[in-house]
Design an enzyme around this catalytic site. Sequence first.
Site, PDB file in Angstrom:
ATOM      1  N   ASN A  98       0.798  -1.226   0.000  1.00 30.26           N
ATOM      2  CA  ASN A  98       0.000   0.000   0.000  1.00 30.26           C
ATOM      3  C   ASN A  98       0.834   1.280   0.000  1.00 30.26           C
ATOM      4  O   ASN A  98       0.394   2.310  -0.498  1.00 30.26           O
ATOM      5  CB  ASN A  98      -1.004   0.003   1.163  1.00 30.26           C
ATOM      6  CG  ASN A  98      -0.357  -0.213   2.515  1.00 30.26           C
ATOM      7  OD1 ASN A  98       0.772  -0.697   2.624  1.00 30.26           O
ATOM      8  ND2 ASN A  98      -1.073   0.128   3.571  1.00 30.26           N
TER       9      ASN A  98
ATOM     10  N   LYS B  31      12.263  -7.973   1.019  1.00 31.61           N
ATOM     11  CA  LYS B  31      11.258  -8.687   0.223  1.00 31.61           C
ATOM     12  C   LYS B  31      10.020  -7.809   0.102  1.00 31.61           C
ATOM     13  O   LYS B  31       9.240  -7.695   1.037  1.00 31.61           O
ATOM     14  CB  LYS B  31      10.876 -10.027   0.848  1.00 31.61           C
ATOM     15  CG  LYS B  31      10.025 -10.889  -0.108  1.00 31.61           C
ATOM     16  CD  LYS B  31       9.040 -11.769   0.605  1.00 31.61           C
ATOM     17  CE  LYS B  31       7.787 -11.050   1.020  1.00 31.61           C
ATOM     18  NZ  LYS B  31       6.963 -10.547  -0.110  1.00 31.61           N
TER      19      LYS B  31
ATOM     20  N   GLU C  41       4.698  -4.192  12.447  1.00 26.98           N
ATOM     21  CA  GLU C  41       3.676  -3.158  12.276  1.00 26.98           C
ATOM     22  C   GLU C  41       2.527  -3.841  11.560  1.00 26.98           C
ATOM     23  O   GLU C  41       2.597  -4.120  10.370  1.00 26.98           O
ATOM     24  CB  GLU C  41       4.247  -1.981  11.478  1.00 26.98           C
ATOM     25  CG  GLU C  41       3.428  -0.709  11.614  1.00 26.98           C
ATOM     26  CD  GLU C  41       2.327  -0.630  10.570  1.00 26.98           C
ATOM     27  OE1 GLU C  41       1.151  -0.882  10.937  1.00 26.98           O
ATOM     28  OE2 GLU C  41       2.629  -0.327   9.418  1.00 26.98           O
TER      29      GLU C  41
ATOM     30  N   ARG D 205      -7.088   8.711   2.755  1.00 28.13           N
ATOM     31  CA  ARG D 205      -5.679   8.601   2.379  1.00 28.13           C
ATOM     32  C   ARG D 205      -5.441   7.212   1.789  1.00 28.13           C
ATOM     33  O   ARG D 205      -5.804   6.200   2.365  1.00 28.13           O
ATOM     34  CB  ARG D 205      -4.797   8.810   3.614  1.00 28.13           C
ATOM     35  CG  ARG D 205      -3.312   8.827   3.311  1.00 28.13           C
ATOM     36  CD  ARG D 205      -2.509   8.951   4.581  1.00 28.13           C
ATOM     37  NE  ARG D 205      -1.089   9.012   4.312  1.00 28.13           N
ATOM     38  CZ  ARG D 205      -0.142   8.560   5.133  1.00 28.13           C
ATOM     39  NH1 ARG D 205      -0.492   8.025   6.299  1.00 28.13           N
ATOM     40  NH2 ARG D 205       1.130   8.651   4.826  1.00 28.13           N
TER      41      ARG D 205
ATOM     42  N   CYS E 227      -3.227   1.051   7.179  1.00 20.31           N
ATOM     43  CA  CYS E 227      -3.475   0.496   8.507  1.00 20.31           C
ATOM     44  C   CYS E 227      -3.922   1.579   9.479  1.00 20.31           C
ATOM     45  O   CYS E 227      -4.542   1.282  10.503  1.00 20.31           O
ATOM     46  CB  CYS E 227      -2.232  -0.209   9.031  1.00 20.31           C
ATOM     47  SG  CYS E 227      -0.754   0.828   9.026  1.00 20.31           S
TER      48      CYS E 227
ATOM     49  N   GLU F  18       8.644   2.389  14.545  1.00 21.43           N
ATOM     50  CA  GLU F  18       9.427   2.810  13.386  1.00 21.43           C
ATOM     51  C   GLU F  18       9.392   4.331  13.307  1.00 21.43           C
ATOM     52  O   GLU F  18       8.375   4.953  13.623  1.00 21.43           O
ATOM     53  CB  GLU F  18       8.854   2.205  12.098  1.00 21.43           C
ATOM     54  CG  GLU F  18       9.022   0.691  12.036  1.00 21.43           C
ATOM     55  CD  GLU F  18       8.560   0.105  10.717  1.00 21.43           C
ATOM     56  OE1 GLU F  18       9.316  -0.687  10.132  1.00 21.43           O
ATOM     57  OE2 GLU F  18       7.446   0.438  10.267  1.00 21.43           O
TER      58      GLU F  18
END
Length: 479
Positions: A152, A175, A251, A279, A285, A459
């Site tokens: 996304n 990956k 996450e 958005r 998420c 993060e």
Amino acid sequence: MTDTPTQLFIGGAWVDAADGATMPVDDPATGEILCHVADAGPKDAKLAEEAAVQAQEAWARTAPRVRSEILRRAYEIIIERTDELAHLMTSEMGKPLAEARGEVAYAAEFFRWFSEEAVRIDGGLATLPDGRNRMLLSRRPVGPCLLITPWNFPLAMGTRKIGPAVAAGCTMLLKPAPQTPLSSLALAAILKEAGLPDGVLNVVTTSRAGEVCEPLLRGGRIRKLSFTGSTAVGQLLLAQSAEAVVRTSMELGGNAPFVVFEDADLDKAVDGAMVAKMRNMGEACTAANRFFVHRSVAEEFGRRLAERMGALVVGPGTRDGVDVGPLIDRRGRAKVEELVADAVERGAQVLVGGRTPEGAGCFYPPTVLAGVDPGSRLMDTEIFGPVAAILTFDDEDEVIRRANDTPWGLVGYVFTEGLDRALRVSERLEVGMVGLNTGLVSNPAAPFGGVKQSGLGREGGRVGIDEFLEYQYLAVPVR
């Protein structure tokens, strides 16, 4: 598309998959195949792992300023190529070009932020309480990392993981999601151009994620996993990481509550709802999933939100004036269709949208549902689409209980003009982040992450680099 790499990036070289396999990359706006990229298998993953392991020692000894300047150069290249990268992202993922340009800027900021953090990795020296030893603390890279990114935000999720890993002195195997590999491959080319040594970053595109990732996690040479994606996949990866005690940061999914109190400024609330819901076409998420609106303002809020949502233009992201692009694929759209149908069957009123358009592509209209039954499936499922589901509430304790009644806890949104209530409600929400009178919480300088089944670790921000560093304590006798 001719200038975009389509091979694996291993040890600083572009190579085909060992078995010659390729996989298609589709345009979700048309359903047509954009190109084919290498489809890695376990042998390719082992080669990438070996490259990362071999590069780790020298990279860890590289001066922090050198690592910083590589990230800074990569930041500048990304900014210079904003339009090129935005068109690439829109082609493989579907978001409108204006939004894609915004993601390019957001992605670049992670490299700029962590270029500054690379030279601020600290330690410490102290005399221990018994006076016999000095405590010398140093921080060192955790080692080779496996980074798994979603489709996304294909560029930003790459830089949010690569930036701190590079800054900390870790080598990597990235990956990307099979739906959106092109942005990651373009990012690898940029980092090579910026001077990143061979083997520090390796990119393995694959449709065979289980075959590729599980042996790496169980093998003991990968020392860190950073994953962004669904909770179900995250739980599987955590189990696979346990055998070799791989350090993990996760996450995962969200089920964000959006709470509008009776004293809220409705202009702010509707503006915030448009950002928090729309958005990335709702494919985030952090997207607002459950709109809890005080009964006294629910009708007016719903009317205004439906008016704004209904005015959005749906179409291919490359077309001028388009606000809402396609969803990622037909499977994703089918999920949204099923959730809306279930809510309507349970009595929800469709204020706008709700009908899948005919024709090519994976389009779904911005949709507002009012009077949603709390038992509807979309109340406990991450929608990942442009659907706002409105429920009403009567008092503060009730809405907090309902907002927290979920296994997820990534982000919540609160709209109220009362300072005491704002702080009180924010503190009681079981989430890692709160948007107070705003629909946007993401920022490279802020720690991003959740609680409960929304993940582990953070993060971004000053703590983002901590996920890639270990402490070492050295006891030095006092003479």
